[in-house]
Design an enzyme around this catalytic site. Sequence first.
Site, PDB file in Angstrom:
ATOM      1  N   ARG A  32     -18.533  -9.520 -46.560  1.00 17.38           N
ATOM      2  CA  ARG A  32     -17.815 -10.638 -46.200  1.00 17.38           C
ATOM      3  C   ARG A  32     -18.428 -11.326 -45.035  1.00 17.38           C
ATOM      4  O   ARG A  32     -18.445 -12.745 -45.094  1.00 17.38           O
ATOM      5  CB  ARG A  32     -16.215 -10.149 -45.828  1.00 17.38           C
ATOM      6  CG  ARG A  32     -15.565  -9.403 -47.218  1.00 17.38           C
ATOM      7  CD  ARG A  32     -14.788 -10.447 -48.055  1.00 17.38           C
ATOM      8  NE  ARG A  32     -14.534  -9.631 -49.192  1.00 17.38           N
ATOM      9  CZ  ARG A  32     -13.183  -9.027 -49.202  1.00 17.38           C
ATOM     10  NH1 ARG A  32     -12.297  -9.022 -48.339  1.00 17.38           N
ATOM     11  NH2 ARG A  32     -12.943  -8.564 -50.339  1.00 17.38           N
ATOM     12  N   GLU A 177      -1.320   2.262 -55.717  1.00 17.20           N
ATOM     13  CA  GLU A 177      -2.102   0.910 -56.377  1.00 17.20           C
ATOM     14  C   GLU A 177      -3.216   1.595 -57.384  1.00 17.20           C
ATOM     15  O   GLU A 177      -4.354   2.178 -57.264  1.00 17.20           O
ATOM     16  CB  GLU A 177      -3.199   0.334 -55.313  1.00 17.20           C
ATOM     17  CG  GLU A 177      -3.742  -0.572 -55.822  1.00 17.20           C
ATOM     18  CD  GLU A 177      -5.039  -1.230 -54.536  1.00 17.20           C
ATOM     19  OE1 GLU A 177      -5.572  -2.206 -55.098  1.00 17.20           O
ATOM     20  OE2 GLU A 177      -4.617  -0.834 -53.415  1.00 17.20           O
ATOM     21  N   LYS A 219       1.492  -1.521 -56.516  1.00 15.32           N
ATOM     22  CA  LYS A 219       0.441  -2.424 -56.289  1.00 15.32           C
ATOM     23  C   LYS A 219      -0.351  -2.548 -57.563  1.00 15.32           C
ATOM     24  O   LYS A 219      -1.472  -1.959 -57.521  1.00 15.32           O
ATOM     25  CB  LYS A 219      -0.134  -2.349 -55.024  1.00 15.32           C
ATOM     26  CG  LYS A 219      -1.344  -3.549 -54.972  1.00 15.32           C
ATOM     27  CD  LYS A 219      -2.023  -3.435 -53.431  1.00 15.32           C
ATOM     28  CE  LYS A 219      -3.130  -4.510 -53.429  1.00 15.32           C
ATOM     29  NZ  LYS A 219      -3.510  -4.869 -52.011  1.00 15.32           N
ATOM     30  N   SER A 261      -4.977  -9.111 -56.264  1.00 17.57           N
ATOM     31  CA  SER A 261      -5.638 -10.253 -56.868  1.00 17.57           C
ATOM     32  C   SER A 261      -6.836 -10.017 -57.766  1.00 17.57           C
ATOM     33  O   SER A 261      -7.002 -10.677 -58.806  1.00 17.57           O
ATOM     34  CB  SER A 261      -6.079 -11.355 -56.110  1.00 17.57           C
ATOM     35  OG  SER A 261      -6.780 -10.730 -54.982  1.00 17.57           O
ATOM     36  N   GLY A 262      -7.288  -8.843 -57.614  1.00 17.65           N
ATOM     37  CA  GLY A 262      -8.344  -8.268 -58.343  1.00 17.65           C
ATOM     38  C   GLY A 262      -9.497  -9.265 -58.866  1.00 17.65           C
ATOM     39  O   GLY A 262     -10.059  -9.045 -59.820  1.00 17.65           O
ATOM     40  N   GLY A 263      -9.856 -10.018 -57.776  1.00 20.30           N
ATOM     41  CA  GLY A 263     -10.971 -10.887 -58.294  1.00 20.30           C
ATOM     42  C   GLY A 263     -10.835 -12.141 -58.876  1.00 20.30           C
ATOM     43  O   GLY A 263     -11.575 -12.833 -59.499  1.00 20.30           O
ATOM     44  N   SER A 289      -0.006  -8.912 -52.679  1.00 23.33           N
ATOM     45  CA  SER A 289      -0.659  -8.002 -51.586  1.00 23.33           C
ATOM     46  C   SER A 289      -2.245  -8.478 -51.848  1.00 23.33           C
ATOM     47  O   SER A 289      -2.777  -7.565 -52.378  1.00 23.33           O
ATOM     48  CB  SER A 289      -0.413  -6.605 -51.959  1.00 23.33           C
ATOM     49  OG  SER A 289      -0.952  -5.745 -50.876  1.00 23.33           O
ATOM     50  N   ARG A 292      -8.758 -10.757 -50.322  1.00 27.42           N
ATOM     51  CA  ARG A 292      -9.823 -11.873 -50.550  1.00 27.42           C
ATOM     52  C   ARG A 292      -9.080 -13.221 -50.806  1.00 27.42           C
ATOM     53  O   ARG A 292      -9.155 -14.380 -50.473  1.00 27.42           O
ATOM     54  CB  ARG A 292     -10.750 -11.546 -51.518  1.00 27.42           C
ATOM     55  CG  ARG A 292     -11.998 -12.604 -51.565  1.00 27.42           C
ATOM     56  CD  ARG A 292     -12.656 -12.851 -52.894  1.00 27.42           C
ATOM     57  NE  ARG A 292     -11.654 -13.120 -53.795  1.00 27.42           N
ATOM     58  CZ  ARG A 292     -11.168 -14.344 -53.985  1.00 27.42           C
ATOM     59  NH1 ARG A 292     -11.303 -15.186 -53.477  1.00 27.42           N
ATOM     60  NH2 ARG A 292     -10.054 -14.333 -55.242  1.00 27.42           N
TER      61      ARG A 292
END
Length: 341
Positions: A32, A177, A219, A261-263, A289, A292
């Site tokens: 990042r 999760e 999650k 959000s998973g991409g 939750s 990015r």
Amino acid sequence: MTGKLQDTAHAMVAPGKGILAADESTSTIKKRLASIGVESTEEARRDYREMLFRSHDALSNYISGVILYDETLRQKAADGTPMVEIIASAGTIPGIKVDTGAKPLAGCPGEKVTEGLDGLRERCTQYYELGARFTKWRAVIAIGEGLPSRTCIHTNAHALARYAALAQEAGLVPIVEPEVLMDGPHTIERCFEVTEAVLNAVYDELYAQRVVLEGTLLKPNMVLSGTECPDRAGVEQVAEATVTCLKRTVPAAVAGVVFLSGGQSDEEATAHLSAMNALHDTPWPLSFSYGRALQAAALHGWGGKAENVASAQAAFAHRARMNSLAADGRWSAAAEQEKAA
């Protein structure tokens, strides 16, 4: 103890609030920071995360909890204030990622199992003493030719349940999760099928391990078309599929659902969450939750420069506010054009 777990879990899904995932591993945060031309030193990682945590408007109004990495939980800000104190001073709950990462699953090519159970009881006790009040453990399930295998689903479900039981024993709320990955050409129908199987397995194991569901959060991934699917599902279809899948599998006793959000892009993740809350009634609060999807604008706005802190914090607060609106089903594309409060 059970009452405290429930109180914490409910506070984490308070109306209009969600969770900031700032638990990137050292290797992930390095990538990042490299994207903005900043070397990943301990000082740079501290400065970046301190910038987020001192965004008092965002944390006090829109963020209920922050998931930390081990380094950050123990870290102090530039002025010597412990990071956990900065977070708690905004009325936000500190948490900690406790797994040690997904590793290749023996006998199952292309699949992974999350490790970290060894020594977890002792780590959880220490994390509580350091100020954490909740934990997170992520399992990853890939969709592909012949995947996922029954072995992969049940091995990861069992590990999630053992983790959750140990976290609760230490007085920590477990975020469970199980992430079904977006990667691949699969349809939304295939994602639904796999997500349903995974969640059924997870709740079977949580029951077997005597986990108190009222003191847990889920999650999950949203039910989405694969990233390479030529005919990707729209916002309302995603909302319908996701809520239907959850209603089939998640007990009403669970304190709340906070999506990863998973991409997805920032706005995609927000739009999908808002549609779920606007169009459907559920037995649990549906919130966010995000990692990015909450941090990207702030990261690039900061760029590693002290003079950019205020503008980066404004970008972070705006993204947090958009997702707060989504958690109430009140987000709109027009709201995206407004400046951060």
